[in-house]
Design a protein around this motif. Structure first.
Motif, PDB file in Angstrom:
ATOM      1  N   ARG A  36      31.437  68.203  63.697  1.00  0.00           N
ATOM      2  CA  ARG A  36      30.961  67.296  64.322  1.00  0.00           C
ATOM      3  C   ARG A  36      29.273  67.697  65.332  1.00  0.00           C
ATOM      4  N   GLU A  37      28.584  67.545  65.773  1.00  0.00           N
ATOM      5  CA  GLU A  37      27.682  67.651  66.878  1.00  0.00           C
ATOM      6  C   GLU A  37      27.145  69.582  65.849  1.00  0.00           C
ATOM      7  N   THR A  38      26.903  70.125  65.167  1.00  0.00           N
ATOM      8  CA  THR A  38      26.692  70.884  64.422  1.00  0.00           C
ATOM      9  C   THR A  38      25.519  70.854  63.610  1.00  0.00           C
ATOM     10  N   GLY A  39      25.050  69.571  63.707  1.00  0.00           N
ATOM     11  CA  GLY A  39      23.777  69.661  62.652  1.00  0.00           C
ATOM     12  C   GLY A  39      24.330  69.340  61.414  1.00  0.00           C
ATOM     13  N   THR A  40      23.218  70.193  60.231  1.00  0.00           N
ATOM     14  CA  THR A  40      22.980  70.354  59.115  1.00  0.00           C
ATOM     15  C   THR A  40      23.226  71.682  58.966  1.00  0.00           C
ATOM     16  N   LEU A  41      23.213  72.537  59.670  1.00  0.00           N
ATOM     17  CA  LEU A  41      23.897  74.053  59.779  1.00  0.00           C
ATOM     18  C   LEU A  41      25.370  74.326  58.987  1.00  0.00           C
ATOM     19  N   ALA A  42      24.991  75.689  58.748  1.00  0.00           N
ATOM     20  CA  ALA A  42      26.491  75.344  57.843  1.00  0.00           C
ATOM     21  C   ALA A  42      27.714  76.092  58.959  1.00  0.00           C
ATOM     22  N   THR A  43      28.455  76.109  59.054  1.00  0.00           N
ATOM     23  CA  THR A  43      30.360  76.193  59.757  1.00  0.00           C
ATOM     24  C   THR A  43      31.249  76.694  58.577  1.00  0.00           C
ATOM     25  N   THR A  44      31.448  77.829  59.717  1.00  0.00           N
ATOM     26  CA  THR A  44      31.818  78.988  58.278  1.00  0.00           C
ATOM     27  C   THR A  44      33.311  79.175  59.145  1.00  0.00           C
ATOM     28  N   PHE A  45      34.464  78.256  58.277  1.00  0.00           N
ATOM     29  CA  PHE A  45      35.885  78.866  58.359  1.00  0.00           C
ATOM     30  C   PHE A  45      36.367  79.977  58.086  1.00  0.00           C
ATOM     31  N   SER A  46      37.855  80.543  58.492  1.00  0.00           N
ATOM     32  CA  SER A  46      38.797  81.527  57.663  1.00  0.00           C
ATOM     33  C   SER A  46      39.476  80.873  56.682  1.00  0.00           C
ATOM     34  N   PHE A  47      40.371  81.452  56.315  1.00  0.00           N
ATOM     35  CA  PHE A  47      41.272  80.779  55.717  1.00  0.00           C
ATOM     36  C   PHE A  47      42.506  80.337  56.552  1.00  0.00           C
ATOM     37  N   ASP A  48      42.481  81.405  57.279  1.00  0.00           N
ATOM     38  CA  ASP A  48      43.129  81.384  58.015  1.00  0.00           C
ATOM     39  C   ASP A  48      43.124  79.810  59.462  1.00  0.00           C
ATOM     40  N   GLN A  49      42.099  80.040  60.058  1.00  0.00           N
ATOM     41  CA  GLN A  49      41.715  79.004  60.565  1.00  0.00           C
ATOM     42  C   GLN A  49      41.727  77.303  60.479  1.00  0.00           C
ATOM     43  N   LEU A  50      41.158  77.706  59.306  1.00  0.00           N
ATOM     44  CA  LEU A  50      41.461  76.569  58.054  1.00  0.00           C
ATOM     45  C   LEU A  50      43.255  75.476  58.096  1.00  0.00           C
ATOM     46  N   LYS A  51      43.774  77.178  57.470  1.00  0.00           N
ATOM     47  CA  LYS A  51      45.560  76.337  57.626  1.00  0.00           C
ATOM     48  C   LYS A  51      45.807  75.889  58.578  1.00  0.00           C
ATOM     49  N   GLU A  52      45.663  76.613  59.480  1.00  0.00           N
ATOM     50  CA  GLU A  52      46.365  76.493  61.222  1.00  0.00           C
ATOM     51  C   GLU A  52      45.915  74.986  61.299  1.00  0.00           C
ATOM     52  N   ILE A  53      44.666  74.507  61.038  1.00  0.00           N
ATOM     53  CA  ILE A  53      43.788  73.356  61.678  1.00  0.00           C
ATOM     54  C   ILE A  53      44.562  72.516  60.913  1.00  0.00           C
ATOM     55  N   SER A  54      44.811  72.748  59.994  1.00  0.00           N
ATOM     56  CA  SER A  54      45.106  71.728  58.650  1.00  0.00           C
ATOM     57  C   SER A  54      46.879  71.852  58.355  1.00  0.00           C
ATOM     58  N   GLU A 135      47.864  63.962  64.183  1.00  0.00           N
ATOM     59  CA  GLU A 135      48.572  62.419  64.231  1.00  0.00           C
ATOM     60  C   GLU A 135      47.799  62.382  62.968  1.00  0.00           C
ATOM     61  N   PHE A 136      46.692  62.307  62.581  1.00  0.00           N
ATOM     62  CA  PHE A 136      46.922  62.312  61.298  1.00  0.00           C
ATOM     63  C   PHE A 136      47.450  62.911  59.956  1.00  0.00           C
ATOM     64  N   ILE A 137      47.512  64.204  59.925  1.00  0.00           N
ATOM     65  CA  ILE A 137      48.405  65.056  59.622  1.00  0.00           C
ATOM     66  C   ILE A 137      49.277  65.044  59.552  1.00  0.00           C
ATOM     67  N   ASN A 138      50.582  64.366  60.161  1.00  0.00           N
ATOM     68  CA  ASN A 138      51.970  63.750  60.094  1.00  0.00           C
ATOM     69  C   ASN A 138      52.240  62.914  59.455  1.00  0.00           C
ATOM     70  N   VAL A 139      50.660  61.710  58.895  1.00  0.00           N
ATOM     71  CA  VAL A 139      50.928  60.147  58.768  1.00  0.00           C
ATOM     72  C   VAL A 139      51.692  60.835  56.933  1.00  0.00           C
ATOM     73  N   SER A 140      52.078  60.351  56.183  1.00  0.00           N
ATOM     74  CA  SER A 140      52.601  60.775  54.572  1.00  0.00           C
ATOM     75  C   SER A 140      52.480  59.253  53.935  1.00  0.00           C
ATOM     76  N   SER A 141      51.778  59.942  52.484  1.00  0.00           N
ATOM     77  CA  SER A 141      51.050  59.333  51.757  1.00  0.00           C
ATOM     78  C   SER A 141      50.097  58.734  51.712  1.00  0.00           C
ATOM     79  N   THR A 142      49.285  59.136  50.558  1.00  0.00           N
ATOM     80  CA  THR A 142      47.967  58.693  51.137  1.00  0.00           C
ATOM     81  C   THR A 142      46.939  57.640  50.735  1.00  0.00           C
TER      82      THR A 142
END
Length: 187
Positions: A36-54, A135-142
């Motif tokens: 959010r608020e990054t425009g069309t610029l690429a945002t880079t995530f480390s695998f560790d960061q992505l695993k942590e936030i998800s 809260e979203f992550i804690n919801v079970s089932s698609t």
């Protein structure tokens, strides 16, 4: 991951995600929370960061995580917008993310929003969906995750009206399901 908020324009709620797994949805909306608020610029995530936030809990190899991200990327390619002229002679197809670059060697993911869809994440008007990522992550089932997003769309009005046909389409309920099947399997 404290207080990560997912916020996007309501048009994203019309995208059907029935074939997505819970993990894939968690990864997608973790990315959405951060771009959010990054425009069309690429945002880079480390695998560790992505695993942590998800809240990625599986103990897997780097290659297996790359495969998981490839699966998300393939499903993202199906979230597209088709724009055509009235006579059908001019047709444009846009994908949500212009880039989705997975680098297993550097353990990073780089994501860039397609300019056509920048408004979904960056130019949010009055009609938007917002929720806490945890809260979203804690919801079970698609099915539940999809219903959660749709219900959050109406958080400020306190009510929303959806026809049974639209409900079936948004949740991609199999045509063979009767009302009792919907109650038992989905709700």
């Amino acid at each position: 991951m404290a207080n990560e908020v997912v916020k996007y324009q309501n048009d994203l709620n019309t995208a059907t995600m029935r074939t997505w797994t819970e993990t894939e949805m968690n990864i997608l909306f973790s990315v959405v929370a951060k771009i959010r608020e990054t425009g069309t610029l690429a945002t880079t995530f480390s695998f560790d960061q992505l695993k942590e936030i998800s809240k990625f809990k599986k103990n897997i190899t780097r290659k297996e995580f790359v495969d998981e991200l490839v699966s998300v990327s393939k499903k993202l390619s199906s979230l597209n917008y088709l724009e055509s002229s009235e006579d059908g002679m001019v047709v444009s197809l846009f994908v949500l993310f212009q880039t989705f670059t997975i680098n297993g060697n550097k353990e990073s993911l780089s994501v860039g929003v397609h300019p056509q869809f920048e408004y979904i994440f960056n130019k949010i008007g009055m009609e938007f969906t917002q929720f806490e990522l945890e809260e979203f992550i804690n919801v079970s089932s698609t099915y539940a995750k999809t219903a959660y997003r749709l219900l959050k769309q109406y958080r400020t009005t306190g009510w929303g009206k959806v026809s049974i046909e639209d409900f079936r389409a948004l949740l991609e309920v199999p045509k063979s399901y009767r009302s009792s099947d919907i109650d038992r399997q989905i709700i």
